[in-house]
Motif scaffolding. Sequence first.
Motif, PDB file in Angstrom:
ATOM      1  N   SER A 110       0.815  -1.217   0.000  1.00  0.00           N
ATOM      2  CA  SER A 110       0.000   0.000   0.000  1.00  0.00           C
ATOM      3  C   SER A 110       0.844   1.261   0.000  1.00  0.00           C
ATOM      4  O   SER A 110       0.443   2.268  -0.592  1.00  0.00           O
ATOM      5  CB  SER A 110      -0.928  -0.010   1.220  1.00  0.00           C
ATOM      6  N   ASP A 116       0.095  -4.046  -5.902  1.00  0.00           N
ATOM      7  CA  ASP A 116      -0.617  -5.316  -5.780  1.00  0.00           C
ATOM      8  C   ASP A 116       0.308  -6.492  -5.509  1.00  0.00           C
ATOM      9  O   ASP A 116      -0.127  -7.515  -4.982  1.00  0.00           O
ATOM     10  CB  ASP A 116      -1.419  -5.592  -7.061  1.00  0.00           C
ATOM     11  N   SER A 119       0.186  -7.560  -1.849  1.00  0.00           N
ATOM     12  CA  SER A 119      -0.934  -8.435  -1.474  1.00  0.00           C
ATOM     13  C   SER A 119      -0.730  -9.843  -2.008  1.00  0.00           C
ATOM     14  O   SER A 119      -1.109 -10.825  -1.354  1.00  0.00           O
ATOM     15  CB  SER A 119      -2.245  -7.850  -2.000  1.00  0.00           C
ATOM     16  N   THR A 335      -7.694  -6.026   5.502  1.00  0.00           N
ATOM     17  CA  THR A 335      -7.403  -7.185   4.648  1.00  0.00           C
ATOM     18  C   THR A 335      -6.995  -8.381   5.490  1.00  0.00           C
ATOM     19  O   THR A 335      -7.461  -9.511   5.273  1.00  0.00           O
ATOM     20  CB  THR A 335      -6.287  -6.835   3.648  1.00  0.00           C
ATOM     21  N   SER A 365      -9.510  -7.147  -1.848  1.00  0.00           N
ATOM     22  CA  SER A 365      -9.418  -5.922  -1.050  1.00  0.00           C
ATOM     23  C   SER A 365      -8.775  -4.793  -1.843  1.00  0.00           C
ATOM     24  O   SER A 365      -7.754  -4.991  -2.499  1.00  0.00           O
ATOM     25  CB  SER A 365      -8.619  -6.192   0.223  1.00  0.00           C
ATOM     26  N   LEU A 366      -9.396  -3.615  -1.751  1.00  0.00           N
ATOM     27  CA  LEU A 366      -8.905  -2.430  -2.448  1.00  0.00           C
ATOM     28  C   LEU A 366      -9.087  -1.212  -1.553  1.00  0.00           C
ATOM     29  O   LEU A 366      -9.762  -1.283  -0.518  1.00  0.00           O
ATOM     30  CB  LEU A 366      -9.637  -2.239  -3.776  1.00  0.00           C
ATOM     31  N   GLU A 371     -14.523   1.386  -4.880  1.00  0.00           N
ATOM     32  CA  GLU A 371     -13.627   0.592  -5.713  1.00  0.00           C
ATOM     33  C   GLU A 371     -13.712  -0.878  -5.344  1.00  0.00           C
ATOM     34  O   GLU A 371     -13.754  -1.759  -6.210  1.00  0.00           O
ATOM     35  CB  GLU A 371     -12.196   1.103  -5.538  1.00  0.00           C
ATOM     36  N   THR A 372     -13.760  -1.153  -4.022  1.00  0.00           N
ATOM     37  CA  THR A 372     -13.840  -2.536  -3.565  1.00  0.00           C
ATOM     38  C   THR A 372     -15.143  -3.186  -4.017  1.00  0.00           C
ATOM     39  O   THR A 372     -15.144  -4.317  -4.514  1.00  0.00           O
ATOM     40  CB  THR A 372     -13.730  -2.596  -2.032  1.00  0.00           C
ATOM     41  N   LYS A 375     -15.090  -3.878  -7.743  1.00  0.00           N
ATOM     42  CA  LYS A 375     -14.303  -5.059  -8.060  1.00  0.00           C
ATOM     43  C   LYS A 375     -14.975  -6.333  -7.546  1.00  0.00           C
ATOM     44  O   LYS A 375     -14.882  -7.382  -8.181  1.00  0.00           O
ATOM     45  CB  LYS A 375     -12.894  -4.933  -7.450  1.00  0.00           C
ATOM     46  N   GLU A 426      -9.457  -1.110 -17.165  1.00  0.00           N
ATOM     47  CA  GLU A 426      -9.592  -1.340 -15.727  1.00  0.00           C
ATOM     48  C   GLU A 426     -11.041  -1.568 -15.329  1.00  0.00           C
ATOM     49  O   GLU A 426     -11.313  -2.164 -14.286  1.00  0.00           O
ATOM     50  CB  GLU A 426      -9.014  -0.147 -14.953  1.00  0.00           C
ATOM     51  N   TYR A 430     -10.531  -6.823 -13.758  1.00  0.00           N
ATOM     52  CA  TYR A 430     -10.623  -7.674 -12.567  1.00  0.00           C
ATOM     53  C   TYR A 430     -11.600  -8.829 -12.782  1.00  0.00           C
ATOM     54  O   TYR A 430     -11.437  -9.899 -12.189  1.00  0.00           O
ATOM     55  CB  TYR A 430     -11.068  -6.832 -11.369  1.00  0.00           C
TER      56      TYR A 430
END
Length: 621
Positions: A110, A116, A119, A335, A365-366, A371-372, A375, A426, A430
């Motif tokens: 982060s 990414d 993660s 997360t 997780s975002l 955004e989360t 996705k 984008e 995902y």
Amino acid sequence: MSPRLHQLIADVQPFEGRFGMTWRISLLCALVAAVAMIYKIPEPAIGCYLIIYLMKPDASTNIVLAIGATILVTVFVALVFVLTRWTIEVPFLRLAVMALASFAFVYLGSVSKLGDLGSDMALVITFALTLVSAAPLGEVVTRGLLYAWQMVTMPMALMLCFNMVLGWKPSRLLRKTWRERVEASEQHLLRHDAASRARLQELLSEGNAEHDQRALLTRILHYVPKRTTNQLAQAIEQSYALMLAVSALPPTIAADERERLAAQCRKVAEAIAAKAVIPAPDVPTATDDAAFAAAWTALREMADPDPAWPAMPQEPFFAADALSNPDHQRFALKTTLAAMIAYIVYAGIDWQGIHTAMITCFVASLGTTGETVHKLTLRIIGCLIGAALGIGAILFVIPNLTSVGGLMILVFVGLLPAAWVASGSERISYGGVQIGLAFLLTVLQGFEPSLDMGTARDRIVGILLGNLLVYLIFTRIWPVGVVVGVRAGLSSALAGLARLANMPQGDNRARVNEAAAAVADLRHAADQLAWARYEPAALRPEPAAMRRFEAVLAEAEPLAAGLFLADGADPAQAAQLKRLSQAIADAKPLAAEGTPTPDPSAPPHDPTSEHIARIENALVT
């Protein structure tokens, strides 16, 4: 046709390079699956997922990612090995080590350029530590951590070798970008309509950071001769300056002058495609218009026979707010909490088949809630599509498989639609990652083809459980609304425009970089704002706030070109933009009396000043 359906159809349309990216991802995943089956490396789906998620268009970035991920996981596995030896016989302490490893990697991703990848490393290390409970006590540590190391290094080694042989050279992608920018400028000069302007704005919003990185890797890895590398690096700057100038051309430019400029763009584009010498333009007609003169200057500089290597902006590895912004720690904690709850649930009820719940927590997780949720929507749809493909393969294909080669063909064909979607914008990428992950988790069970529908069912249940946990935790605990991302993007963009307004003429490279970074920040803010409709009602911005952000975005968009083309530094405009940036960052409306009175000495009808004034008015009201 609804706008969303129209956008979806546009997002799945082919474009140059999409098919090449699709078959490369599918083939590499098939190779990873085959090696995992032959050498009995557990969870080959995770290795394939790393390929789908990390694979980039250019070979140099993939090579660097593969080396970096291998070094990173090796160092951390060694560290966890020491810690686990002290805690392996105490389940609570082992759980604590898993949580610490998860938090450390997610937090590192982060606050740094790992992004990414952090993660992904957290996923592999934490999941591998869950495998140790199934191993004999005497070799539990070694086996579990060896699994983690193999799950990362094997696909990364294959990705490195694959890209050295079949990857696209970054120089090829730089040349493609250069040609696309010149062609888009030509089309806008000729057509001057909404579609050509939208295409020009789309290319401008990409910025230059990714392309500068490719140019730097091209130089480091010596893909092409030094002169060609210098030319391509300079072309990124010059082509962006060309697009800025063309986007700012006033309607008063005569049609024949536009056509003359477009004809030169066409010659340059043809020379780029043919890898020929870039033709120097004729001396343009004298003009007082700054945008018209800047466009000709950019085209003339592209024909420089002896280009020098430009100075690249040095971006820090860690974010400036790495220690001061609590959102980074909270993101890592949320997360980790979701992943640990998933683990405790399936370990507590002894339902190992739904271990995909923990995997999904790291994937889903975002940063912001909108955004989360966006996705998550893509992942749930992708999960159902991928699971359907996997179940179909179990019913109709796997019974006929007799070799690893047959399994490779199945993985290759099954991943084609997933890789196609994942290589798109984008807005949908995902979903492609989740199609591939669900398909792989359903089909790749153990070290041989399996017809067990129960395992496929369990893994789908695990994916849906992981999505549910992420949704509940990220919308209930320290929820971060898209407003945070919108404000951050707008504040950063206006701060960059303030720096641009304060720059004197002469350092063209720095001015182009500042303009490109500001436009990219505006794109980020616009994307965040588009995700607001996915937020829970309690977090969603008020309609008035949405309209205010949209007004600021609309007025800020032309500022990059206007300030880039200015005769010189304007401290007054720079101070005004800096004040607006701070006001957005502080989330405090400007006081009405703060609006400056018009400067009598300022040029009449200055478009840049008018845009700034309208931004200020939007923030006041």
